[in-house]
Motif scaffolding. Structure first.
Motif, PDB file in Angstrom:
ATOM      1  N   GLN A  55     -34.218 -55.074  35.060  1.00  0.00           N
ATOM      2  CA  GLN A  55     -34.241 -56.525  34.875  1.00  0.00           C
ATOM      3  C   GLN A  55     -32.944 -57.021  34.233  1.00  0.00           C
ATOM      4  N   ASP A  56     -32.177 -57.778  34.972  1.00  0.00           N
ATOM      5  CA  ASP A  56     -30.948 -58.359  34.434  1.00  0.00           C
ATOM      6  C   ASP A  56     -31.259 -59.746  33.885  1.00  0.00           C
ATOM      7  N   SER A  57     -31.983 -59.775  32.776  1.00  0.00           N
ATOM      8  CA  SER A  57     -32.446 -61.036  32.188  1.00  0.00           C
ATOM      9  C   SER A  57     -32.642 -60.848  30.694  1.00  0.00           C
ATOM     10  N   GLY A  60     -35.653 -58.834  30.029  1.00  0.00           N
ATOM     11  CA  GLY A  60     -35.384 -57.425  30.260  1.00  0.00           C
ATOM     12  C   GLY A  60     -34.648 -56.781  29.100  1.00  0.00           C
ATOM     13  N   VAL A  61     -33.664 -57.490  28.539  1.00  0.00           N
ATOM     14  CA  VAL A  61     -32.898 -56.946  27.422  1.00  0.00           C
ATOM     15  C   VAL A  61     -33.785 -56.750  26.198  1.00  0.00           C
ATOM     16  N   SER A 127     -32.734 -45.166  33.731  1.00  0.00           N
ATOM     17  CA  SER A 127     -31.860 -46.341  33.735  1.00  0.00           C
ATOM     18  C   SER A 127     -30.580 -46.126  34.542  1.00  0.00           C
ATOM     19  N   GLU A 130     -28.939 -48.801  37.029  1.00  0.00           N
ATOM     20  CA  GLU A 130     -29.737 -50.011  36.883  1.00  0.00           C
ATOM     21  C   GLU A 130     -28.896 -51.069  36.164  1.00  0.00           C
ATOM     22  N   ASN A 132     -29.550 -53.024  33.622  1.00  0.00           N
ATOM     23  CA  ASN A 132     -29.775 -53.238  32.195  1.00  0.00           C
ATOM     24  C   ASN A 132     -29.722 -51.911  31.438  1.00  0.00           C
ATOM     25  N   PHE A 134     -29.154 -51.571  28.177  1.00  0.00           N
ATOM     26  CA  PHE A 134     -29.231 -51.781  26.731  1.00  0.00           C
ATOM     27  C   PHE A 134     -30.342 -50.960  26.065  1.00  0.00           C
ATOM     28  N   VAL A 210     -26.955 -62.924  28.826  1.00  0.00           N
ATOM     29  CA  VAL A 210     -27.736 -61.685  28.759  1.00  0.00           C
ATOM     30  C   VAL A 210     -26.947 -60.610  28.021  1.00  0.00           C
ATOM     31  N   ASP A 211     -25.678 -60.451  28.388  1.00  0.00           N
ATOM     32  CA  ASP A 211     -24.843 -59.460  27.719  1.00  0.00           C
ATOM     33  C   ASP A 211     -24.611 -59.828  26.251  1.00  0.00           C
ATOM     34  N   GLY A 214     -27.648 -58.647  24.434  1.00  0.00           N
ATOM     35  CA  GLY A 214     -27.714 -57.187  24.424  1.00  0.00           C
ATOM     36  C   GLY A 214     -26.740 -56.567  23.456  1.00  0.00           C
TER      37      GLY A 214
END
Length: 263
Positions: A55-57, A60-61, A127, A130, A132, A134, A210-211, A214
């Motif tokens: 999940q890139d959200s 998700g983080v 992972s 993938e 995400n 983090f 998002v980053d 994270g």
């Protein structure tokens, strides 16, 4: 975004540590039931970690970070409860050479450290490729910080945080050493400061929300690891943050309260 991330890490760190201490403080009869009941939580955390890695959200983080903390917490509970430690259950041999003392200390922790390494490998596979990473970075940060802390305690520091060791693992205290400082400590502090700076620079240089969250989570977690390392040498006791969560009859609670009165 930064303030909620900071609060999230601090809460998980404080509450998670307290929950483990409460669980470990159970009677021996109850401890087995708690361990059995924790296995579904471990399985759920691994599934949550696997889902979060894709999940890139923001969800998700946060989910990956929390899942990694939960998996780590389970390992710490398994260790402090005595379920996963090492093949050696005896104190350090009196008068042993430094090398033999080190080998005995490794044997006292071996199964737990190998379990952590195996878990890190599993999480890396889950992972892999993938969006995400983090959650994996969180677990690896905890793993490396733990190794550093254990080596420093073995080599010698002024504050050994013996209050966190339950009576069932009292033999581990014989591998600790009181010493003003050791040669590894400055290297550990430098590495953790670099980690905090690295994650902080990554957070400040990204335009991706998002980053940003994270890297902030990782930066705060590394900063907590840095503080915990400093507490090994400073005349302060972090154990007081959790002593009220221990049962009144728990010897560790009495030890913390006695130490607090002496400071």
């Amino acid at each position: 975004m930064i303030v909620p991330a900071l609060a999230f890490v601090l809460f998980l760190w404080w509450f998670g540590t307290g929950a483990i201490l409460v669980a470990v403080g159970c009677s021996r009869q109850t401890l087995g039931l708690v361990m059995a009941a924790s296995l579904p939580l471990l399985a759920f955390s691994v599934l949550a970690f696997d889902w979060a890695a894709s999940q890139d959200s923001l969800v998700g983080v946060y989910s990956g970070f929390a899942a990694a903390i939960a998996i780590w917490g389970w390992h710490e509970f398994a260790f402090l409860s005595g379920a996963i430690t090492g093949p050696r259950r005896a104190p350090a041999p009196f008068g042993a050479s430094e090398w033999r003392r080190f080998r005995c200390a490794v044997a006292a922790l071996a199964w737990h450290e190998l379990a952590l390494a195996a878990t890190a490998l599993v999480l890396a596979v889950l992972s892999w490729d993938e969006p995400n990473p983090f959650g994996l970075y969180t677990f690896l940060t905890l793993f490396l910080a733990r190794i550093s802390a254990k080596l420093n305690v073995f080599l010698g520091v002024p504050n050994l945080a013996e209050e966190f060791i339950p009576e069932t693992l009292a033999h581990l205290k014989s591998y600790f050493r009181h010493r003003p400082i050791n040669l590894l400590f400055p290297l550990s502090i430098t590495a953790l400061m670099l980690a905090v700076g690295w994650w902080g620079e990554r957070a400040l240089s990204t335009e991706n929300g998002v980053d940003l969250v994270g890297y902030t989570l990782l930066g705060v977690l590394s900063a907590l690891a840095l503080i915990e390392h400093w507490l090994l040498v400073l005349p302060l006791r972090d154990a007081a943050l959790w002593h009220w969560m221990l049962p009144p009859h728990d010897a560790r609670r009495k030890s913390v309260m006695t130490t607090d009165r002496a400071l």
